[in-house]
Scaffold this motif. Structure first.
Motif, PDB file in Angstrom:
ATOM      1  N   GLY A 314       0.840  -1.191   0.000  1.00  0.00           N
ATOM      2  CA  GLY A 314       0.000   0.000   0.000  1.00  0.00           C
ATOM      3  C   GLY A 314       0.872   1.235   0.000  1.00  0.00           C
ATOM      4  O   GLY A 314       2.083   1.169   0.255  1.00  0.00           O
ATOM      5  N   ILE A 315       0.270   2.392  -0.303  1.00  0.00           N
ATOM      6  CA  ILE A 315       1.021   3.640  -0.451  1.00  0.00           C
ATOM      7  C   ILE A 315       0.317   4.738   0.329  1.00  0.00           C
ATOM      8  O   ILE A 315      -0.902   4.898   0.240  1.00  0.00           O
ATOM      9  CB  ILE A 315       1.137   4.034  -1.944  1.00  0.00           C
ATOM     10  CG1 ILE A 315       1.892   2.932  -2.713  1.00  0.00           C
ATOM     11  CG2 ILE A 315       1.850   5.367  -2.102  1.00  0.00           C
ATOM     12  CD1 ILE A 315       1.537   2.845  -4.168  1.00  0.00           C
ATOM     13  N   LEU A 316       1.096   5.511   1.086  1.00  0.00           N
ATOM     14  CA  LEU A 316       0.578   6.627   1.887  1.00  0.00           C
ATOM     15  C   LEU A 316       1.417   7.852   1.577  1.00  0.00           C
ATOM     16  O   LEU A 316       2.649   7.805   1.637  1.00  0.00           O
ATOM     17  CB  LEU A 316       0.675   6.275   3.376  1.00  0.00           C
ATOM     18  CG  LEU A 316       0.397   7.399   4.378  1.00  0.00           C
ATOM     19  CD1 LEU A 316      -1.023   7.924   4.254  1.00  0.00           C
ATOM     20  CD2 LEU A 316       0.674   6.912   5.806  1.00  0.00           C
ATOM     21  N   THR A 317       0.751   8.977   1.228  1.00  0.00           N
ATOM     22  CA  THR A 317       1.470  10.216   0.956  1.00  0.00           C
ATOM     23  C   THR A 317       0.919  11.356   1.790  1.00  0.00           C
ATOM     24  O   THR A 317      -0.265  11.387   2.127  1.00  0.00           O
ATOM     25  CB  THR A 317       1.410  10.604  -0.528  1.00  0.00           C
ATOM     26  OG1 THR A 317       0.054  10.922  -0.886  1.00  0.00           O
ATOM     27  CG2 THR A 317       1.921   9.491  -1.414  1.00  0.00           C
ATOM     28  N   ALA A 318       1.797  12.308   2.113  1.00  0.00           N
ATOM     29  CA  ALA A 318       1.389  13.475   2.898  1.00  0.00           C
ATOM     30  C   ALA A 318       0.718  14.525   2.030  1.00  0.00           C
ATOM     31  O   ALA A 318      -0.120  15.288   2.506  1.00  0.00           O
ATOM     32  CB  ALA A 318       2.609  14.085   3.600  1.00  0.00           C
ATOM     33  N   ARG A 319       1.101  14.576   0.758  1.00  0.00           N
ATOM     34  CA  ARG A 319       0.543  15.583  -0.140  1.00  0.00           C
ATOM     35  C   ARG A 319      -0.078  14.909  -1.349  1.00  0.00           C
ATOM     36  O   ARG A 319       0.163  13.741  -1.625  1.00  0.00           O
ATOM     37  CB  ARG A 319       1.651  16.552  -0.595  1.00  0.00           C
ATOM     38  CG  ARG A 319       2.249  17.373   0.522  1.00  0.00           C
ATOM     39  CD  ARG A 319       2.862  18.673   0.033  1.00  0.00           C
ATOM     40  NE  ARG A 319       3.937  18.486  -0.920  1.00  0.00           N
ATOM     41  CZ  ARG A 319       5.170  18.970  -0.760  1.00  0.00           C
ATOM     42  NH1 ARG A 319       5.476  19.639   0.332  1.00  0.00           N
ATOM     43  NH2 ARG A 319       6.088  18.792  -1.686  1.00  0.00           N
ATOM     44  N   GLY A 320      -0.849  15.708  -2.090  1.00  0.00           N
ATOM     45  CA  GLY A 320      -1.435  15.202  -3.327  1.00  0.00           C
ATOM     46  C   GLY A 320      -2.907  14.877  -3.195  1.00  0.00           C
ATOM     47  O   GLY A 320      -3.404  14.590  -2.099  1.00  0.00           O
ATOM     48  N   GLY A 321      -3.590  14.942  -4.327  1.00  0.00           N
ATOM     49  CA  GLY A 321      -5.023  14.655  -4.351  1.00  0.00           C
ATOM     50  C   GLY A 321      -5.321  13.296  -4.942  1.00  0.00           C
ATOM     51  O   GLY A 321      -4.447  12.428  -5.037  1.00  0.00           O
ATOM     52  N   MET A 322      -6.563  13.128  -5.369  1.00  0.00           N
ATOM     53  CA  MET A 322      -6.992  11.830  -5.889  1.00  0.00           C
ATOM     54  C   MET A 322      -6.630  11.629  -7.353  1.00  0.00           C
ATOM     55  O   MET A 322      -6.915  10.577  -7.929  1.00  0.00           O
ATOM     56  CB  MET A 322      -8.490  11.658  -5.663  1.00  0.00           C
ATOM     57  CG  MET A 322      -8.830  11.499  -4.188  1.00  0.00           C
ATOM     58  SD  MET A 322     -10.571  11.161  -3.864  1.00  0.00           S
ATOM     59  CE  MET A 322     -11.304  12.727  -4.301  1.00  0.00           C
ATOM     60  N   THR A 323      -6.006  12.643  -7.957  1.00  0.00           N
ATOM     61  CA  THR A 323      -5.467  12.459  -9.309  1.00  0.00           C
ATOM     62  C   THR A 323      -3.954  12.683  -9.306  1.00  0.00           C
ATOM     63  O   THR A 323      -3.356  12.924 -10.342  1.00  0.00           O
ATOM     64  CB  THR A 323      -6.142  13.415 -10.309  1.00  0.00           C
ATOM     65  OG1 THR A 323      -6.036  14.755  -9.821  1.00  0.00           O
ATOM     66  CG2 THR A 323      -7.597  13.050 -10.496  1.00  0.00           C
ATOM     67  N   SER A 324      -3.341  12.617  -8.130  1.00  0.00           N
ATOM     68  CA  SER A 324      -1.894  12.749  -8.025  1.00  0.00           C
ATOM     69  C   SER A 324      -1.208  11.518  -8.617  1.00  0.00           C
ATOM     70  O   SER A 324      -1.844  10.507  -8.917  1.00  0.00           O
ATOM     71  CB  SER A 324      -1.483  12.909  -6.561  1.00  0.00           C
ATOM     72  OG  SER A 324      -1.787  11.721  -5.841  1.00  0.00           O
ATOM     73  N   HIS A 325       0.088  11.617  -8.741  1.00  0.00           N
ATOM     74  CA  HIS A 325       0.861  10.484  -9.278  1.00  0.00           C
ATOM     75  C   HIS A 325       0.630   9.229  -8.452  1.00  0.00           C
ATOM     76  O   HIS A 325       0.380   8.144  -8.986  1.00  0.00           O
ATOM     77  CB  HIS A 325       2.358  10.851  -9.292  1.00  0.00           C
ATOM     78  CG  HIS A 325       3.254   9.733  -9.730  1.00  0.00           C
ATOM     79  ND1 HIS A 325       3.840   8.852  -8.840  1.00  0.00           N
ATOM     80  CD2 HIS A 325       3.643   9.339 -10.969  1.00  0.00           C
ATOM     81  CE1 HIS A 325       4.554   7.976  -9.505  1.00  0.00           C
ATOM     82  NE2 HIS A 325       4.478   8.249 -10.797  1.00  0.00           N
ATOM     83  N   ALA A 326       0.690   9.378  -7.134  1.00  0.00           N
ATOM     84  CA  ALA A 326       0.514   8.214  -6.253  1.00  0.00           C
ATOM     85  C   ALA A 326      -0.841   7.562  -6.475  1.00  0.00           C
ATOM     86  O   ALA A 326      -0.955   6.331  -6.553  1.00  0.00           O
ATOM     87  CB  ALA A 326       0.668   8.640  -4.790  1.00  0.00           C
ATOM     88  N   ALA A 327      -1.889   8.380  -6.572  1.00  0.00           N
ATOM     89  CA  ALA A 327      -3.244   7.851  -6.711  1.00  0.00           C
ATOM     90  C   ALA A 327      -3.439   7.126  -8.038  1.00  0.00           C
ATOM     91  O   ALA A 327      -3.976   6.018  -8.086  1.00  0.00           O
ATOM     92  CB  ALA A 327      -4.256   8.982  -6.581  1.00  0.00           C
TER      93      ALA A 327
END
Length: 743
Positions: A314-327
Motif C-alpha cells: 500500500g502507499i501513503l502520501t502526505a501531499r497530493g489529491g486523488m489524481t496525483s501520481h501516487a493515486a
C-alpha cells in the motif's frame, strides 16, 4: 526544464523556492509577486551554471531540441524500463514527441487548470470526477504542491469542503467542459481521463485518453456501458484486464475489527493493506524481496518511485489529491492508496513520521484503508469479498464466449470449495504429497520411507490408507460429480524426512528404531540433484506398493461417495514425470488392476481415466507413443520449464531479473510461458498426442494456467482446459473468453 531536460536534481530548485516563500511568509506559490519570480529565475540560472558548469541555454531552438532529446532519452530511463516490465511493453517499440503551443492557467482568477474523468475511476459511478485549481498550471494539481479543489458541486458537498467547485466558480467553462466530456466518451465508447486549462475565461482541452481505473470500476463501467448501449458484451469482456480481477478476489478490512486510528487522508485507491513502514522506494523493494509486507510512506511520489510502489502492499502520501501520481499509479497497480494526509510529517534523517501527536518509526506496522482514507496503527483483520453483482454478470458473459474449461489446483476441501465458488469446473491438479505432510501422519510417512523392505512399507501404508481414502472422499464430496485429477506421489522421498536431531529422536521414539540407524537410512536416500532424481513415476516403479495404496484409496473413496450421495465422482489418475511409454504402461496396469479389485469388492463400477503429466522434454517428443497408454495429458509447465531451460525455479530469482531487463526473456518464464521454447514442446505434444488418440483430454496445470498470455497460447493450440490456483479461476475464465474472441 532544468530537472527533466538538463538532468539536475529537482530538490535543488524546490529548496530555493521554499526559502523565498518562507522568508516572505508565503504558503502558496500564487502569493509570490512578479519581482519574487524574477529573483527565483535568476537563482535558478545560477544553480544551473554551478551544477553544469555552463549557462542555461537561451536560444529557443536549442531549448526545443534539448526537450525533444530528453523525451527520447526518457524511453531508456530506469523508471521507463520498470514500467515496461510491469506492463509487458516491448522495449523496441519506441516513443514519440508532440510539440504544441502552450496555454496558461496561472493568468489570474479567471484562469485555472484541472484533471477530470468522465466517470469515477475508483467506483465506476457515472459521475464526473476530478480536481481543479484557480490560477495554476497542470503540474500544481497532479504533483500535490497545492491542495486541489473539487470539480463538481456534488463532490464538494459530499466532502464538506469550503472552496468553491469549478461548477460554482466558473459555470460557463464548466458547462462547456461537461459537454466535451459527453462528446469524448461517446466517441471513444470509454471513460476518458482529460486534462484541461482555462486561460482568461477560455476553455482549452489539452489531452484525452482512456482512463486508468480500479478493477471494481472497470467491471461496473463495462456492465453499465453495455446496458447504456455504448458497447456490446464482447467489447465489455475484452475491456477488463483479467489480472485486474485479482484486486477483487482478496480480503478487505473487517468493519467489526478494532482499530487504532492514526489519521485520515484522501481515499485515492480502494482496498486495504497492512505492512511495515518504509520511507523510500529502494528500501521498499529490498524488504519486499525478503518477504516482508511493506507500506511505502512518502511526502509525495514521483515516477522514480515506481519500483517501490510495485513492491509495496500500500502507499501513503502526505501531499497530493486523488489524481496525483501516487493515486493514479496505485489504482493502475491495484494497490490501496491514501494520499494528502495533511497531518502526516516525515523526518528522513531520523527515519520517523508523525501523525498528530503520535510518532512512528520505520519498521512499525500500520494499516491503510484505501476506501475510506483511514490510517491505523498495527494490523486490522479482514473479510472475504462478495463475488456478485457486476462481477457475476461479467463472469456469466465470459463463460458464454469461452471455449476452454477452467479447473483449479486444490487438494483440501476448503480450497475445493473456494474453487467452486470462483467457478471452477473440476480439479485439474490434486497434489497428494501435500496430504502426507499433515502433522498427524508425517511420522507414518517417514516410517514407510525408512522401512528396510516391502513388508515394512506395506505395514505402514495400511495405516495411511484410511487417511488417504478420507482425503479423497472429502474432495469428491465437495466437487459433486465434477472431474478430479489426482497426481500420485511426486516429490523425492528425502523431502519427507527429518533434518534436525530433535525430529530424528522423536521419530525414533515413535517407531522404535535407533537414531543412528534412521540417520544412516536417511543418508542413503540423499540425492545430489533430487529434482531429477528418485521422484514421480520412478517411485511407483521401484515402490509400486505406494501407488497401489493411493489408487485403492482413490477408488474406494469414489465408490463410497457415489453410494452415499448419488453423484458419481470422475477420478482422473495422473502418473507424474513419465518419460517413456513403458513406465506409464506398467503403472497404468497397476492402477487398472487395483480399480478392478475395488470395484469387485464394492460391487459397482465407475468411469475413470489414467493419464500422465507431461513435464519432461522427452515426454513431449514421444507424446504420440505415450498417448497409446494415456487417456489424458496434463502439462506440468512448472517442471517442463525447468527441464527445458535447465533452470531451477527455486534458484532462478537470483539471476532472472537481469535476464528480463536485458531482453533475453521478455517475461519471467515461470510467470508467463516461454512460448518459443517450452510452448513449442507443448504444441508438438498436442499434435502428436491427438494424432494417436483423437479424443485425448488435454490441459495445463502449471502456474501458467492463471496467466492470461499463457492462456491465449493454450486456446490457440486447442487445449481443453487450464487449471490455476483457486484465486486465479476468475482470471482464467475471463482470459479464456478473451482468447476465444481473439481466435
Amino acid at each position: 526544464m532544468p530537472a527533466v531536460v538538463l538532468g539536475l536534481e529537482h530538490h535543488l530548485f524546490e529548496e530555493a523556492l521554499e526559502i523565498v516563500k518562507e522568508d516572505s511568509g508565503y504558503r502558496n506559490d500564487v502569493e509570490m509577486t512578479e519581482a519574487d519570480w524574477r529573483g527565483i529565475v535568476t537563482q535558478y540560472k545560477g544553480i544551473v551554471e554551478v551544477e553544469l558548469g555552463r549557462a542555461f541555454p537561451q536560444d529557443v531552438s536549442e531549448q526545443l531540441w534539448d526537450a525533444i532529446r530528453a523525451v527520447f532519452d526518457s524511453w531508456d530511463s530506469d523508471r521507463a524500463k520498470v514500467y515496461r516490465r510491469l506492463n509487458d511493453i516491448p522495449g523496441d517499440w519506441g516513443t514519440a514527441v508532440n510539440v504544441q503551443a502552450m496555454v496558461f492557467g496561472n493568468m489570474g482568477v479567471t484562469s485555472a487548470t484541472g484533471v477530470a474523468f468522465t466517470r469515477d475511476p475508483a467506483t465506476g459511478e457515472k459521475a464526473y470526477y476530478g480536481e481543479w485549481l484557480v490560477n495554476a498550471q497542470g503540474e500544481d494539481v497532479v504533483a500535490g504542491i497545492r491542495t486541489p479543489q473539487y470539480l463538481t458541486l456534488a463532490a464538494r458537498k459530499r466532502a464538506g469542503a469550503k472552496p468553491l467547485s469549478m461548477e460554482e466558480a466558473m459555470p460557463a467553462s464548466y458547462g462547456e467542459l461537461a459537454a466535451v466530456f459527453e462528446l469524448l466518451e461517446k466517441h471513444y465508447s470509454d471513460m476518458q481521463d482529460i486534462e484541461f486549462t482555462v486561460e482568461r475565461g477560455k476553455l482549452w482541452m489539452l489531452q484525452t485518453r482512456s482512463g486508468k481505473r480500479t478493477a471494481k470500476a472497470a467491471l461496473k463501467m463495462a456492465v453499465d456501458m453495455v446496458e447504456e448501449g455504448l458497447i456490446d458484451e464482447t467489447t465489455a469482456i475484452r475491456r477488463v484486464d483479467p489480472m485486474a480481477l485479482d484486486q477483487l478476489l482478496h480480503p478487505t478490512l473487517d468493519p467489526k475489527a478494532p482499530r487504532d486510528f492514526l489519521g485520515r487522508g484522501l481515499p485515492a485507491s480502494p482496498g486495504a493493506a497492512s505492512g511495515t513502514i518504509v520511507l523510500d522506494a529502494d528500501t521498499a523493494e529490498k524488504r519486499a524481496e525478503l518477504g516482508e509486507a511493506v507500506i511505502l510512506v512518502r511526502v509525495e511520489t514521483s515516477p522514480e518511485d515506481i519500483h517501490g510502489m510495485h513492491a509495496a502492499k500500500g502507499i501513503l502520501t502526505a501531499r497530493g489529491g486523488m489524481t496525483s501520481h501516487a493515486a493514479v499509479v496505485a489504482r493502475g497497480m491495484g494497490r490501496p492508496c491514501v494520499s494528502g494526509a495533511s497531518g502526516l510529517s516525515i523526518d528522513m534523517k531520523t527515519r520517523t513520521l508523525r501523525m498528530g501527536t503520535r510518532e512512528l518509526k520505520e519498521g512499525d506496522l500500520i494499516t491503510l484503508d484505501g476506501a475510506t482514507g483511514e490510517i491505523m496503527a498495527g494490523m486490522v483483520s479482514t473479510v472475504q469479498p462478495e463475488l456478485a453483482g457486476d462481477f457475476a454478470t461479467l463472469m456469466e458473459w465470459a463463460d458464454r464466449y469461452r471455449c476452454m474449461k477452467v479447473r483449479a489446483n486444490a487438494e483440501t476441501p476448503a480450497d475445493c470449495r473456494m474453487a467452486r465458488e470462483f467457478g471452477a469446473e473440476g480439479i485439474g491438479l490434486c497434489r497428494t504429497e501435500h496430504m502426507f505432510f499433515e502433522a498427524g501422519r508425517i511420522s507414518s510417512v517417514r516410517q514407510m520411507i525408512l522401512a528396510q523392505d516391502e513388508a515394512g512399507r506395506r505395514a505402514t501404508l495400511e495405516k495411511l490408507l484410511p487417511e488417504q481414502r478420507a482425503d479423497f472422499a472429502a474432495i469428491f464430496t465437495v466437487m459433486a460429480g465434477l472431474p478430479v485429477t489426482i497426481r500420485l506421489l511426486d516429490p523425492p522421498l528425502h523431502e519427507f524426512l527429518p533434518n534436525r536431531d530433535a525430529e530424528f529422536a522423536a521419530l525414533s521414539d515413535t517407531i522404535g528404531i535407533g537414531v543412528d540407524t534412521l540417520k544412516r537410512r536417511a543418508d542413503e536416500l540423499h540425492e545430489m540433484n533430487p529434482m531429477l532424481g528418485h521422484r514421480g513415476c520412478r517411485l511407483g516403479i521401484t515402490y509400486p506398493e505406494i501407488y497401489e495404496m493411493q489408487a485403492r484409496a482413490i477408488f474406494e473413496a469414489a465408490c463410497d461417495v457415489a453410494e452415499e450421495s448419488g453423484d458419481a465422482p470422475v477420478p482422473e489418475v495422473m502418473i507424474p514425470l513419465v518419460a517413456t511409454k513403458k513406465e506409464l504402461a506398467i503403472l497404468k496396469k497397476l492402477v487398472d488392476e487395483t480399480a478392478a479389485k475395488v470395484f469387485a469388492e464394492k460391487c459397482r463400477t465407475l468411469d475413470y481415466l489414467v493419464g500422465t503429466m507431461i513435464e519432461l522434454p522427452r515426454a513431449a517428443l514421444m507424446a504420440g507413443e505415450i498417448a497409446e497408454e494415456a487417456k489424458f495429458f496434463s502439462f506440468g509447465t512448472n517442471d517442463l520449464t525447468q527441464t527445458t531451460l535447465g533452470v531451477s525455479r527455486d534458484d532462478a530469482a537470483r539471476f532472472l531479473n537481469p535476464y528480463v531487463e536485458k531482453g533475453i526473456f521478455l517475461r519471467d518464464p515461470f510467470v508467463s510461458l516461454d512460448i518459443e521454447g517450452v510452448g513449442q514442446l507443448v504444441e508438438l505434444a498436442v499434435q502428436r498426442g491427438r494424432a494417436t488418440r483423437a479424443d485425448i483430454k488435454l490441459g495445463i496445470c502449471g502456474e501458467h494456467g492463471g496467466d492470461p498470455a499463457s492462456i491465449t497460447f493454450c486456446e490457440k493450440i486447442g487445449l481443453d482446459y487450464v487449471s490455476p490456483s483457486p484465486f486465479r479461476v476468475p482470471i482464467a475464465r475471463l482470459a479464456a473468453a478473451q482468447a476465444a474472441l481473439e481466435k
